[in-house]
Design an enzyme around this catalytic site. Sequence first.
Site, PDB file in Angstrom:
ATOM      1  N   CYS A  88       0.864  -1.175   0.000  1.00  0.00           N
ATOM      2  CA  CYS A  88       0.000   0.000   0.000  1.00  0.00           C
ATOM      3  C   CYS A  88       0.904   1.230   0.000  1.00  0.00           C
ATOM      4  CB  CYS A  88      -0.898  -0.024   1.236  1.00  0.00           C
ATOM      5  SG  CYS A  88      -1.991   1.389   1.278  1.00  0.00           S
ATOM      6  N   HIS A  90      -0.118   4.566  -0.362  1.00  0.00           N
ATOM      7  CA  HIS A  90      -0.599   5.680   0.482  1.00  0.00           C
ATOM      8  C   HIS A  90      -0.306   5.355   1.944  1.00  0.00           C
ATOM      9  CE1 HIS A  90      -4.365   3.751   2.017  1.00  0.00           C
ATOM     10  NE2 HIS A  90      -4.180   4.645   2.972  1.00  0.00           N
ATOM     11  N   ASP A 235     -10.855   4.278  -3.004  1.00  0.00           N
ATOM     12  CA  ASP A 235      -9.650   4.939  -2.492  1.00  0.00           C
ATOM     13  C   ASP A 235      -9.800   6.446  -2.649  1.00  0.00           C
ATOM     14  OD1 ASP A 235      -7.076   5.736  -1.828  1.00  0.00           O
ATOM     15  OD2 ASP A 235      -6.146   3.993  -2.775  1.00  0.00           O
ATOM     16  N   CYS A 239      -4.315   6.207  -5.148  1.00  0.00           N
ATOM     17  CA  CYS A 239      -3.897   4.813  -4.991  1.00  0.00           C
ATOM     18  C   CYS A 239      -2.499   4.630  -5.590  1.00  0.00           C
ATOM     19  CB  CYS A 239      -4.884   3.843  -5.641  1.00  0.00           C
ATOM     20  SG  CYS A 239      -4.519   2.127  -5.219  1.00  0.00           S
TER      21      CYS A 239
HETATM   22  O1  PYC Z   1      -2.100   3.575  -2.153  1.00  0.00           O
HETATM   23  O2  PYC Z   1      -1.406   1.619  -2.808  1.00  0.00           O
HETATM   24  C1  PYC Z   1      -2.243   2.341  -2.305  1.00  0.00           C
HETATM   25  C2  PYC Z   1      -3.509   1.730  -1.835  1.00  0.00           C
HETATM   26  C3  PYC Z   1      -3.876   0.413  -1.926  1.00  0.00           C
HETATM   27  C4  PYC Z   1      -5.129   0.299  -1.359  1.00  0.00           C
HETATM   28  C5  PYC Z   1      -5.505   1.534  -0.919  1.00  0.00           C
HETATM   29  N1  PYC Z   1      -4.499   2.394  -1.222  1.00  0.00           N
END
Ligand code: PYC
Length: 318
Positions: A88, A90, A235, A239
Amino acid sequence: MQRIKVIDSHTGGEPTRLIIDGGPDLGQGTMAERRARFQEQHDHLRAAVVNEPRGSDAFVGGLLCEPDDPSCDVGVIYFNNAGYINMCVHGTIGLAVTLDGLGRVPSHRHLRIETPVGVVGARWDDSGNVTVANVPSYRDHADLRLAVDGFGTVTADVAWGGNWFLLVHEHALEVSFENIAQLTAFGNAARRALTHEGIRGSDGGEIDHIEIFAPAEGVDADSRNFVLCPGGAYDRSPCGTGTSAKLACLHAAGVLDEGAIWRQASIVGSIFEGWVTKDAHGQLIPHIRGNAHLMGETTLLLDPEDPFRYGITSATVR
Ligand code: PYC
């Protein structure tokens, strides 16, 4: 009374709840091995931390761990309302800002972070933004035609950016905040279509994130996206793993050179900047730049008398 200490942050509007103390003891081993133990033996604590009434479907949780890889500063296992996610971005920006707030970031302002799918980096720049160097990413399928019940046939790529994504680029949907209900319905129908067609990632993994793109209007970005996460929440950030998957598709299509900046806006208008480089093995490494804000420092209390101490889930609803 069980106590779990967490710090909440948000990255472009998307919340991260990092467990810094009182989480399950997962013993030794890689993050993938410890994630399996978390799932098998302590899944009720995942549900307690991110589900209602303490959390919400939008939360991504992170369990801070001692790394197995001695070259890393920390390890982390990410999870959400539905289960465990591989990587992830974020959340990693949130983790970096959280550790900085705790005074746990080395003076060279760089962290190596071990995740179940590989080591990622987080580096601060002079403007206070954090850039995550993600796991190697790649496009798996280009221009797949997928019939989605109720929405007609769309055209999409499949790519790995730390999670598996369906990246829908030809469709008849309005990608706007006002249209979230329809975008969510489309995302759920697209997931059912993938299951029905037996389409999975090249490693057999489920394509559990659906990402829809449109031109960015009203914001200074190359594109706006809507991303449906595996637990059914969208999201709020662009993302980072989804933006990594997008960068891999653009590079594979020959329209994004190494080092060129791509500005990805989210459905709420927050922006990540991304670019790609190649590592020593020729693998494509996406770099995602953004920032996070701290929101709260809380000790969660799990009262043994509380029937919903492990969250409101199908296991706790009567
Ligand atoms: O930012 O990679 C990301 C992410 C994955 C799921 C929610 N955010």
